[in-house]
Design an enzyme around this catalytic site. Structure first.
Site, mmCIF file in Angstrom:
data_model
loop_
_atom_site.group_PDB
_atom_site.id
_atom_site.type_symbol
_atom_site.label_atom_id
_atom_site.label_comp_id
_atom_site.label_asym_id
_atom_site.label_seq_id
_atom_site.Cartn_x
_atom_site.Cartn_y
_atom_site.Cartn_z
ATOM 1 N N GLU A 112 -6.444 3.421 -6.067
ATOM 2 C CA GLU A 112 -7.732 3.682 -5.445
ATOM 3 C C GLU A 112 -7.919 5.182 -5.618
ATOM 4 O O GLU A 112 -7.303 5.979 -4.916
ATOM 5 C CB GLU A 112 -7.742 3.327 -3.967
ATOM 6 C CG GLU A 112 -9.124 3.561 -3.371
ATOM 7 C CD GLU A 112 -9.104 3.829 -1.912
ATOM 8 O OE1 GLU A 112 -8.247 4.603 -1.454
ATOM 9 O OE2 GLU A 112 -9.941 3.269 -1.203
ATOM 10 N N HIS A 158 -10.979 -4.304 2.433
ATOM 11 C CA HIS A 158 -10.891 -4.041 3.880
ATOM 12 C C HIS A 158 -11.748 -2.862 4.320
ATOM 13 O O HIS A 158 -11.821 -2.549 5.502
ATOM 14 C CB HIS A 158 -9.426 -3.756 4.236
ATOM 15 C CG HIS A 158 -8.951 -2.509 3.581
ATOM 16 N ND1 HIS A 158 -8.830 -2.369 2.206
ATOM 17 C CD2 HIS A 158 -8.623 -1.308 4.093
ATOM 18 C CE1 HIS A 158 -8.444 -1.153 1.923
ATOM 19 N NE2 HIS A 158 -8.308 -0.485 3.045
ATOM 20 N N ASP A 159 -12.362 -2.181 3.344
ATOM 21 C CA ASP A 159 -13.172 -0.998 3.679
ATOM 22 C C ASP A 159 -14.656 -1.273 3.636
ATOM 23 O O ASP A 159 -15.457 -0.358 3.894
ATOM 24 C CB ASP A 159 -12.884 0.138 2.664
ATOM 25 C CG ASP A 159 -11.583 0.839 2.956
ATOM 26 O OD1 ASP A 159 -11.040 1.479 2.039
ATOM 27 O OD2 ASP A 159 -11.092 0.719 4.100
ATOM 28 N N ASP A 191 -3.097 4.423 -2.378
ATOM 29 C CA ASP A 191 -4.198 4.723 -1.462
ATOM 30 C C ASP A 191 -4.702 6.155 -1.642
ATOM 31 O O ASP A 191 -3.899 7.097 -1.651
ATOM 32 C CB ASP A 191 -3.678 4.568 -0.021
ATOM 33 C CG ASP A 191 -4.741 4.907 1.001
ATOM 34 O OD1 ASP A 191 -5.660 4.110 1.151
ATOM 35 O OD2 ASP A 191 -4.643 5.991 1.613
ATOM 36 N N ASP A 210 0.849 -1.183 0.000
ATOM 37 C CA ASP A 210 0.000 0.000 0.000
ATOM 38 C C ASP A 210 0.890 1.240 0.000
ATOM 39 O O ASP A 210 1.846 1.312 0.770
ATOM 40 C CB ASP A 210 -0.871 0.007 1.262
ATOM 41 C CG ASP A 210 -2.342 0.146 0.930
ATOM 42 O OD1 ASP A 210 -3.136 -0.699 1.382
ATOM 43 O OD2 ASP A 210 -2.682 1.105 0.202
#
Ligand code: ISL
Length: 544
Positions: A254, A322-323, A201, A100
């Site tokens: 993202e 994971h969100d 990210d 990440d």
């Protein structure tokens, strides 16, 4: 070795949230050595690369997305040597590893910020965004993704600092060339260490509008527009791309606010990154308290992203991360059949599919009983906001529970033994009690399990160019229950037919001659005909 630009098209990624994957040293926390232990499992699954959620030194206010040292592995996960060992052992199995890259903000405990907040003339002051303010009067009315203002007042210097996320995550000032150089150097450092790339990210937020930018309200732009893919970001992204190209890095963005059309320039042959996650379908709608997916809206979104990137650009495909809560609860009806239909519908689309840990065995949302069980700031802030709106605690908890990212952060369920084989200590987060029925061991030796189906889908992705490179054509677009599309490449065609709903449906074809059914694990054969009736969550594949 420089990567050819398009060898990511046949890959399948696996996302690991390290804290919840496997604990190797009995401290109740997942760690790097635990991931090393499970590499054979991942190799057997057939995935090509791992995306590791943040492992960096962090106070863990936001699941590690509040970084206090970009160059250190947090001791809760192990050491840099452990990470080097993971890279080496993953590579030995032919598995790439991407990390990440969190460069929109740092932790408020990062040395840069600790310096920056000391005084207005501190050399690090302009590594962040500071503006004159008063305790109850912020520079503007912009809103944070995590609720509340994007500004936090600092008594020491009588100014406020800007944060798109939690107040413990001050945004970096990308207008500062010195800061940019620090970030570029850090990116190279990790690529020199031997990682294969990054998941970028919140990358579309690094450029902000002028602070005077007016949010026009509900019928104007959305509250996040002042920091969504704002003009000027191209300069930074082109520089980052130069670095990625030097290493042939595998990159996925993202990039919230990048539209399906704009995604062509972000990921196409002249793009900054290899692929991009569309985030539209995760939007939490106020008028959708149980957070069940609206299939019509979902289907429209996916088809638009597929068609807008059909000639130029590339989709990163996912149904979990994971969100977000677990897909079987958001999309499915909790049944294995619904989890299987979900797997088939997205894994064969045009793009690079990602599987989030536990998705491949049908892990479900957690049975939350009180607000103290939630760890994510977004969940806790949402609960407080609902109470302030007058909702009672029980209904507020229910509303938070169905949308909370905490659902996907429960420990991985490996076996039906104590703590699901995740740890031999007290886990940092309780196991979902259904681990006794839902676990890897239960799946591994069952040819009709969800895990077995994912292995077959991954093999199909690797073996068939019509899936990795082929074009895509959607059928029956108006029927919200049906996902029906054909993948084609050099004369070979694969037809995918999925009923993504809990009720029977039917669909019709006029070009059905010559197709033969491709069996994955479907019960019995159902030849393709002009009219196809499909049971709830039934899926069928045909080739010619
Ligand atoms: O646009 C958004 C609001 O829904 C989001 O897509 C936002 O860009 C996204 O939440 C960013 O998420 C990433 O950055 C966060 C972290 O909390 C998430 O876990 C991570 O996925 C801050 O680093």
């Amino acid at each position: 070795m420089k990567k050819t630009r398009n060898d990511f098209k046949s890959l399948v990624g696996y996302q690991i949230y390290p804290k919840s994957f496997k604990d190797s040293n009995a401290d109740g926390m997942g760690d790097i050595s635990g991931i090393i232990e499970k590499l054979p499992y991942l190799s057997d699954l057939g995935i090509d690369f791992i995306w590791l959620n943040p492992l960096y030194k962090s106070p863990q206010v936001d699941g590690g997305y509040d970084i206090s040292d970009f160059y250190q592995v947090d001791q809760m996960f192990g050491t840099l040597d452990d990470l080097k060992k993971l890279i080496k052992e993953a590579h030995a199995l032919g598995i790439k590893l991407i990390m990440d890259l969190v460069i929109n903000h740092t932790s408020d405990q990062h040395p840069w910020f600790l310096e920056s907040k000391k005084s207005k003339d501190n050399p690090y002051r302009d590594y962040y965004h500071w503006e004159d303010a008063e305790p109850d009067k912020m520079p503007n009315d912009w809103k944070s993704f995590f609720g509340g203002s994007t500004w936090t007042y600092d008594d020491q210097t009588g100014q406020a600092y800007f944060h798109v996320f939690a107040k413990e995550q001050p945004d970096l000032n990308w207008k500062n060339p010195k800061l940019r150089e620090e970030i570029y150097q850090m990116i190279r450092w990790w690529l020199d260490l031997g990682i294969d790339g990054f998941r970028l990210d919140a990358i579309s937020h690094i450029q902000k509008e002028d602070w005077s930018f007016e949010i026009k309200g509900p019928h104007g732009n959305d509250p996040w527009e002042p920091f969504m893919n704002v003009r000027g970001i191209e300069e930074y992204m082109l520089k980052i791309k130069e670095i990625f190209d030097d290493y042939g890095a595998l990159t996925v963005g993202e990039a919230s606010g990048v539209t399906s059309k704009a995604a062509r320039s972000w990921t196409g042959s002249k793009g900054y990154i290899d692929m991009i996650f569309e985030l539209e379908h995760n939007a939490k709608e106020e008028n959708n308290p149980n957070n069940k997916i609206d299939l019509k809206v979902y289907k429209e979104t996916i088809i638009r992203w597929q068609e807008d990137l059909s000639e130029e650009g590339w989709n990163a495909l996912y149904i979990e991360n994971h969100d977000n809560p677990r897909s079987i609860d958001v999309f499915g009806d909790g049944s294995l059949q619904s989890a299987k239909a979900l797997a088939v519908h997205y894994m064969l689309l045009r793009g690079t599919p990602f599987i989030y840990q536990g998705q491949e065995i049908g892990m479900t949302n957690f049975p939350f009983e009180n607000i103290n069980q939630f760890e994510a700031p977004e969940s806790r802030n949402y609960y407080e906001a609902l109470l302030k709106e007058g909702l009672d605690p029980k209904d507020s908890l229910t509303r938070v529970a169905v949308v909370s990212r905490d659902n996907s952060r429960t420990p991985m369920q490996w076996t039906n033994q104590l703590e699901a084989g995740f740890t031999s200590a007290k886990p940092w987060f309780p196991l979902n009690p259904n681990y006794r029925e839902i676990n890897v061991a239960e799946n591994e030796h069952d040819p009709k399990s969800l895990l077995s189906l994912y292995k077959k889908l991954i093999s199909l992705k690797h073996e068939r160019k019509e899936i990795s490179e082929g074009s895509i054509e959607f059928y029956d677009r108006e029927n919200p229950q049906i996902f029906s599309y054909k993948r084609s490449h050099e004369g070979r065609e694969l037809l995918v037919l999925v009923n993504l709903s809990a009720t029977p449906t039917s669909t019709s074809f006029n070009d059905f001659e010559g197709f033969k059914e491709l069996t994955l694990d479907q019960t019995g054969l159902k030849p393709l005909s002009s009219k196809m009736d499909l049971d709830p969550f039934e899926y069928r594949l045909y080739e010619r």
